[in-house]
Design a protein around this motif. Structure first.
Motif, PDB file in Angstrom:
ATOM      1  N   LEU A  51       0.822  -1.209   0.000  1.00  0.00           N
ATOM      2  CA  LEU A  51       0.000   0.000   0.000  1.00  0.00           C
ATOM      3  C   LEU A  51       0.858   1.262   0.000  1.00  0.00           C
ATOM      4  N   ARG A  52       1.966   1.237   0.747  1.00  0.00           N
ATOM      5  CA  ARG A  52       2.877   2.394   0.737  1.00  0.00           C
ATOM      6  C   ARG A  52       3.426   2.628  -0.669  1.00  0.00           C
ATOM      7  N   SER A  53       3.802   1.544  -1.331  1.00  0.00           N
ATOM      8  CA  SER A  53       4.322   1.646  -2.691  1.00  0.00           C
ATOM      9  C   SER A  53       3.264   2.201  -3.637  1.00  0.00           C
ATOM     10  N   GLU A  54       2.034   1.737  -3.486  1.00  0.00           N
ATOM     11  CA  GLU A  54       0.957   2.219  -4.349  1.00  0.00           C
ATOM     12  C   GLU A  54       0.662   3.698  -4.110  1.00  0.00           C
ATOM     13  N   VAL A  55       0.669   4.118  -2.853  1.00  0.00           N
ATOM     14  CA  VAL A  55       0.436   5.531  -2.541  1.00  0.00           C
ATOM     15  C   VAL A  55       1.544   6.389  -3.133  1.00  0.00           C
ATOM     16  N   LYS A  56       2.804   5.916  -3.040  1.00  0.00           N
ATOM     17  CA  LYS A  56       3.918   6.675  -3.613  1.00  0.00           C
ATOM     18  C   LYS A  56       3.748   6.812  -5.127  1.00  0.00           C
ATOM     19  N   GLN A  57       3.361   5.719  -5.770  1.00  0.00           N
ATOM     20  CA  GLN A  57       3.154   5.756  -7.218  1.00  0.00           C
ATOM     21  C   GLN A  57       2.029   6.722  -7.582  1.00  0.00           C
ATOM     22  N   LEU A  58       0.947   6.704  -6.835  1.00  0.00           N
ATOM     23  CA  LEU A  58      -0.166   7.611  -7.113  1.00  0.00           C
ATOM     24  C   LEU A  58       0.238   9.069  -6.895  1.00  0.00           C
ATOM     25  N   LYS A  59       1.029   9.326  -5.862  1.00  0.00           N
ATOM     26  CA  LYS A  59       1.502  10.697  -5.629  1.00  0.00           C
ATOM     27  C   LYS A  59       2.377  11.175  -6.784  1.00  0.00           C
ATOM     28  N   ASP A  60       3.226  10.268  -7.304  1.00  0.00           N
ATOM     29  CA  ASP A  60       4.064  10.636  -8.445  1.00  0.00           C
ATOM     30  C   ASP A  60       3.207  10.963  -9.666  1.00  0.00           C
ATOM     31  N   ARG A  61       2.182  10.166  -9.881  1.00  0.00           N
ATOM     32  CA  ARG A  61       1.299  10.419 -11.035  1.00  0.00           C
ATOM     33  C   ARG A  61       0.551  11.736 -10.874  1.00  0.00           C
ATOM     34  N   ILE A  62       0.101  12.027  -9.662  1.00  0.00           N
ATOM     35  CA  ILE A  62      -0.596  13.293  -9.413  1.00  0.00           C
ATOM     36  C   ILE A  62       0.346  14.466  -9.651  1.00  0.00           C
ATOM     37  N   ALA A  63       1.601  14.319  -9.225  1.00  0.00           N
ATOM     38  CA  ALA A  63       2.576  15.390  -9.454  1.00  0.00           C
ATOM     39  C   ALA A  63       2.769  15.640 -10.941  1.00  0.00           C
ATOM     40  N   VAL A  64       2.841  14.567 -11.716  1.00  0.00           N
ATOM     41  CA  VAL A  64       2.991  14.727 -13.175  1.00  0.00           C
ATOM     42  C   VAL A  64       1.756  15.408 -13.754  1.00  0.00           C
ATOM     43  N   LEU A  65       0.586  14.969 -13.326  1.00  0.00           N
ATOM     44  CA  LEU A  65      -0.648  15.587 -13.840  1.00  0.00           C
ATOM     45  C   LEU A  65      -0.723  17.065 -13.480  1.00  0.00           C
ATOM     46  N   GLU A  66      -0.345  17.407 -12.259  1.00  0.00           N
ATOM     47  CA  GLU A  66      -0.347  18.822 -11.871  1.00  0.00           C
ATOM     48  C   GLU A  66       0.630  19.620 -12.723  1.00  0.00           C
ATOM     49  N   ARG A  67       1.795  19.037 -12.957  1.00  0.00           N
ATOM     50  CA  ARG A  67       2.794  19.737 -13.776  1.00  0.00           C
ATOM     51  C   ARG A  67       2.281  19.908 -15.206  1.00  0.00           C
ATOM     52  N   VAL A  68       1.642  18.885 -15.751  1.00  0.00           N
ATOM     53  CA  VAL A  68       1.126  18.953 -17.118  1.00  0.00           C
ATOM     54  C   VAL A  68       0.047  20.021 -17.225  1.00  0.00           C
ATOM     55  N   ILE A  69      -0.823  20.075 -16.256  1.00  0.00           N
ATOM     56  CA  ILE A  69      -1.934  21.028 -16.298  1.00  0.00           C
ATOM     57  C   ILE A  69      -1.445  22.464 -16.147  1.00  0.00           C
ATOM     58  N   THR A  70      -0.461  22.695 -15.294  1.00  0.00           N
ATOM     59  CA  THR A  70      -0.033  24.063 -15.027  1.00  0.00           C
ATOM     60  C   THR A  70       1.041  24.562 -15.992  1.00  0.00           C
ATOM     61  N   ASP A  71       1.714  23.659 -16.700  1.00  0.00           N
ATOM     62  CA  ASP A  71       2.740  24.090 -17.650  1.00  0.00           C
ATOM     63  C   ASP A  71       2.094  24.743 -18.867  1.00  0.00           C
ATOM     64  N   GLU A  72       2.830  25.635 -19.453  1.00  0.00           N
ATOM     65  CA  GLU A  72       2.327  26.343 -20.622  1.00  0.00           C
ATOM     66  C   GLU A  72       3.034  25.870 -21.887  1.00  0.00           C
ATOM     67  N   ARG A  73       3.464  24.610 -21.860  1.00  0.00           N
ATOM     68  CA  ARG A  73       4.110  24.053 -23.051  1.00  0.00           C
ATOM     69  C   ARG A  73       3.054  23.666 -24.075  1.00  0.00           C
ATOM     70  N   GLY A  74       3.492  23.316 -25.240  1.00  0.00           N
ATOM     71  CA  GLY A  74       2.581  23.018 -26.343  1.00  0.00           C
ATOM     72  C   GLY A  74       1.875  21.679 -26.196  1.00  0.00           C
ATOM     73  N   PRO A  75       0.919  21.428 -27.068  1.00  0.00           N
ATOM     74  CA  PRO A  75       0.139  20.192 -27.012  1.00  0.00           C
ATOM     75  C   PRO A  75       0.981  18.940 -27.305  1.00  0.00           C
ATOM     76  N   ARG A  76       2.045  19.100 -28.078  1.00  0.00           N
ATOM     77  CA  ARG A  76       2.906  17.956 -28.375  1.00  0.00           C
ATOM     78  C   ARG A  76       3.589  17.453 -27.104  1.00  0.00           C
ATOM     79  N   GLU A  77       4.042  18.370 -26.275  1.00  0.00           N
ATOM     80  CA  GLU A  77       4.663  18.004 -24.994  1.00  0.00           C
ATOM     81  C   GLU A  77       3.631  17.368 -24.066  1.00  0.00           C
ATOM     82  N   LEU A  78       2.420  17.881 -24.101  1.00  0.00           N
ATOM     83  CA  LEU A  78       1.340  17.320 -23.295  1.00  0.00           C
ATOM     84  C   LEU A  78       1.063  15.875 -23.707  1.00  0.00           C
ATOM     85  N   ASP A  79       1.072  15.596 -24.995  1.00  0.00           N
ATOM     86  CA  ASP A  79       0.858  14.230 -25.476  1.00  0.00           C
ATOM     87  C   ASP A  79       1.962  13.291 -24.984  1.00  0.00           C
ATOM     88  N   ARG A  80       3.200  13.762 -24.987  1.00  0.00           N
ATOM     89  CA  ARG A  80       4.307  12.940 -24.492  1.00  0.00           C
ATOM     90  C   ARG A  80       4.151  12.617 -23.014  1.00  0.00           C
TER      91      ARG A  80
END
Length: 88
Positions: A51-80
């Motif tokens: 469960l600790r491992s799963e929570v860590k993985q979910l936190k990492d994914r949330i961090a990536v999603l937050e970064r993707v949403i707040t970044d002002e990079r282009g749609p190609r970078e968002l797709d990657r």
């Protein structure tokens, strides 16, 4: 109340018994038990590690999603970034 030696001995035994019960309760709450020799052993729960491992993985994914949403990079970078999440 404790004017004779018998009542003092009873009080001391009662205090020690209560302390022993409280100590055992505390250890049980924290996953510690005693073996045959009286040595304390911490119970290792593999489910908790998973469960600790799963929570860590979910936190990492949330961090990536937050970064993707707040970044002002282009749609190609968002797709990657989204493809990286799918690969995990």
């Amino acid at each position: 109340m404790f004017n004779n030696p018998f009542s003092m001995v009873v009080a001391i035994v009662l205090i020690c018994a209560i302390a022993g019960v409280l100590r055992a309760r505390f250890k049980a709450q924290h996953g510690i038990y005693e073996d045959e020799k009286g040595k304390d052993i911490r119970f290792h729960d593999p489910e908790a590690d998973r469960l600790r491992s799963e929570v860590k993985q979910l936190k990492d994914r949330i961090a990536v999603l937050e970064r993707v949403i707040t970044d002002e990079r282009g749609p190609r970078e968002l797709d990657r970034e989204i493809e990286k999440l799918r690969d995990r």
